[in-house]
Design an enzyme around this catalytic site. Structure first.
Site, PDB file in Angstrom:
ATOM      1  N   LYS A 112      33.821  54.852  10.829  1.00  0.00           N
ATOM      2  CA  LYS A 112      34.082  53.826   9.771  1.00  0.00           C
ATOM      3  C   LYS A 112      35.410  52.607  10.201  1.00  0.00           C
ATOM      4  CE  LYS A 112      32.463  56.130   5.807  1.00  0.00           C
ATOM      5  NZ  LYS A 112      31.940  57.363   6.248  1.00  0.00           N
TER       6      LYS A 112
HETATM    7  C1  PLP Z   1      30.615  57.677   6.301  1.00  0.00           C
HETATM    8  C2  PLP Z   1      30.225  58.833   7.299  1.00  0.00           C
HETATM    9  C3  PLP Z   1      28.643  59.054   7.384  1.00  0.00           C
HETATM   10  C4  PLP Z   1      27.573  58.398   6.459  1.00  0.00           C
HETATM   11  O1  PLP Z   1      27.443  56.796   7.129  1.00  0.00           O
HETATM   12  P1  PLP Z   1      26.812  55.846   6.115  1.00  0.00           P
HETATM   13  O2  PLP Z   1      26.815  54.524   6.489  1.00  0.00           O
HETATM   14  O3  PLP Z   1      27.289  56.115   4.802  1.00  0.00           O
HETATM   15  O4  PLP Z   1      25.378  56.459   6.142  1.00  0.00           O
HETATM   16  C5  PLP Z   1      28.316  59.978   8.505  1.00  0.00           C
HETATM   17  N1  PLP Z   1      29.197  60.643   9.148  1.00  0.00           N
HETATM   18  C6  PLP Z   1      30.514  60.457   9.168  1.00  0.00           C
HETATM   19  C7  PLP Z   1      31.486  61.091   9.744  1.00  0.00           C
HETATM   20  C8  PLP Z   1      30.903  59.456   7.972  1.00  0.00           C
HETATM   21  O5  PLP Z   1      32.435  59.549   7.671  1.00  0.00           O
END
Ligand code: PLP
Length: 463
Positions: A112
């Site tokens: 993120k």
């Molecule tokens: C947020 C997250 C996801 C999922 O990603 P999306 O874009 O919501 O599908 C997968 N793995 C981790 C470690 C995350 O923090």
């Protein structure tokens, strides 16, 4: 670029307004009016070029004319200077043309950061230009809160208040939020569950008087700018492993923002063969891709908590493409979904999606087994989310001659208990976080009560 809503009723907006608006007025999500073709992405022309340069070139058509290429370039450069690897998102080969794309070298060790480090700077740039200040309020069960805090800390235009359920996030996750030293960051530990935190945030947004008094805002996962920033690493990875040739990706999926960025890269010309949508036991998307019917089910807790979802909010963007960009159809299907917990797609619409997307699910036992297997085979530790992606890639890869890239979405040290259970080895935090456990924490415990929390936000935001 101009942006339209997936429900077809909200005003058409430019990039700067879309950035600050988040959700469209008609309840839809903003998407580009048309997908720009990015020549170098289609032909492999990005091979060997630095990440910041590629990122600027890919995002420029999405932000112009609201934001100039040079302004964008400066923000991109600043955003990725916070990363702890010279390649920003390095690749590692697992063998047999299967690669791991490490997206976890940002300040909070989860993918993120790639989007939020940029979005924080875009927000600040835009708010400063408008002479505005906002109060960002969010609820977190772990990852999102720390990524938002790191992205917004010390920005003059933003006050940030993050609610987490007291005693219900891991110690590493809590400390990643509470040890950040910045006057504009406020952590609230709510006496309740994550759902209570989310309900409080929703109630604050619904309280219109409060909302305008504090200038309430959010940087949630439906913000278009987050998706846009994630298109870039599909292109840089493809340019490394097979410039100009087909490549497949496996994506650990929750709210569908990451995998939708892969879809957008393909619309821009990147020759993506397969997009594997990897899920844990919360397998609504796997079932949809098997049957063409979206049917909600209860959420169960898993070892990959960031993928424990019932409804993937960004899926609406793909649905819009599936029904040939007909906002009325999107609205009808999602209204049906809210009322009955299910909707089905006509075969034409379904085929537009299922052509490229494959779903795969993995339960916790499978996740632990995969973490153990990768450690035995290669001596590498992977986190539970990444493990789900790796297993899905291996199970679904259709053509062994097409390279497969699995997106590694979190650093193993973010989920040390699961990794240790699977391998006997406890992953260590990287050096820049080594003192995390010794740093002083700052947090305010509050009751699960709207007035109490609103009073806190008013004081914190100085309104
Ligand atoms: C947020 C997250 C996801 C999922 O990603 P999306 O874009 O919501 O599908 C997968 N793995 C981790 C470690 C995350 O923090």
């Amino acid at each position: 670029m101009r942006y339209v809503s997936t429900r077809g009723q909200a005003p058409v907006l430019g990039f700067r307004d879309v950035l600050l608006e988040g959700l469209a007025r008609d309840g839809g999500l903003y998407v580009p009016e048309a997908w720009p073709t990015i020549e170098a992405m289609a032909t492999g022309g990005f091979a060997g070029r630095p990440y910041v340069e590629v990122a600027t070139e890919i995002m420029a058509p999405f932000v112009e004319p609201d934001l100039g290429r040079d302004e964008l370039g400066q923000l991109v450069e600043a955003a990725y200077s916070s990363f702890h690897d010279p390649d920003i998102v390095p690749l590692r080969e697992l063998g047999d043309g299967h690669w791991l794309l490490e997206l976890f070298h940002g300040p909070t060790l989860a993918f993120k950061d790639v989007a939020l480090q940029l979005v924080g700077r875009l927000f600040d740039h835009e708010l400063t230009a408008r002479g505005k200040r906002v109060t960002v309020v969010g609820a977190t069960s772990g990852d999102t809160g720390s990524a938002a805090i790191e992205a917004l800390a010390d920005l003059a235009s933003v006050e940030v208040i993050i609610l987490h359920p007291r005693g219900r996030v891991s110690e590493v996750q809590r400390r990643q939020m509470t040890t950040v030293v910045a006057d504009n960051v406020h952590n609230v530990a709510v006496q309740g569950t994550f759902d209570d935190c989310q309900d409080l945030v929703k109630a604050m947004f619904a309280d219109t008087e409060f909302r305008s008094r504090v200038g309430l805002s959010a940087v949630n996962s439906i913000n278009w700018a987050r998706v846009m920033a994630q298109i870039v690493y599909y292109a840089t990875a493809a340019a490394r492993v097979a410039p100009g040739a087909p490549v497949s990706f496996s994506v650990p999926t929750g709210n569908f923002g990451n995998v939708f960025a892969g879809w957008a890269a393909a619309q821009g010309g990147l020759p993506i063969d397969q997009l594997v949508v990897a899920s844990n036991r919360n397998d609504i998307l796997t079932r949809f891709l098997e049957t063409g019917e979206m049917r909600a089910d209860g959420v169960v807790a898993s070892l990959s908590p960031s993928m424990d979802i019932q409804v993937s909010s960004n899926f609406e963007r793909l649905l819009f493409e599936a029904v040939d960009r007909d906002g009325e159809s999107v609205d009808r299907l999602l209204t049906e979904f809210r009322a009955t917990g299910a909707f089905g797609l006509e075969s034409d619409a379904f085929d537009r999606i299922a052509d490229r997307l494959t779903g795969h699910r993995l339960d916790d036992d499978g996740t632990l087994a995969t973490i153990g297997q990768i450690h035995d085979e290669l001596g590498i530790l992977v986190d539970p989310h990444t493990a789900v992606g790796i297993a899905a890639a291996r199970a679904c890869r259709a053509d062994p001659n097409v390279p497969m890239v699995t997106l590694a979405t979190a650093h193993p040290a973010k989920f040390p208990d699961a990794v240790e259970q699977a391998t006997g080895a406890r992953p260590e935090l990287p050096p820049f976080l080594a003192e995390l456990m010794d740093r002083p924490e700052r947090l305010t415990p509050l009751d699960n009560d709207l007035t109490t929390v609103e009073d806190f936000v008013i004081t914190a935001s100085g309104r």
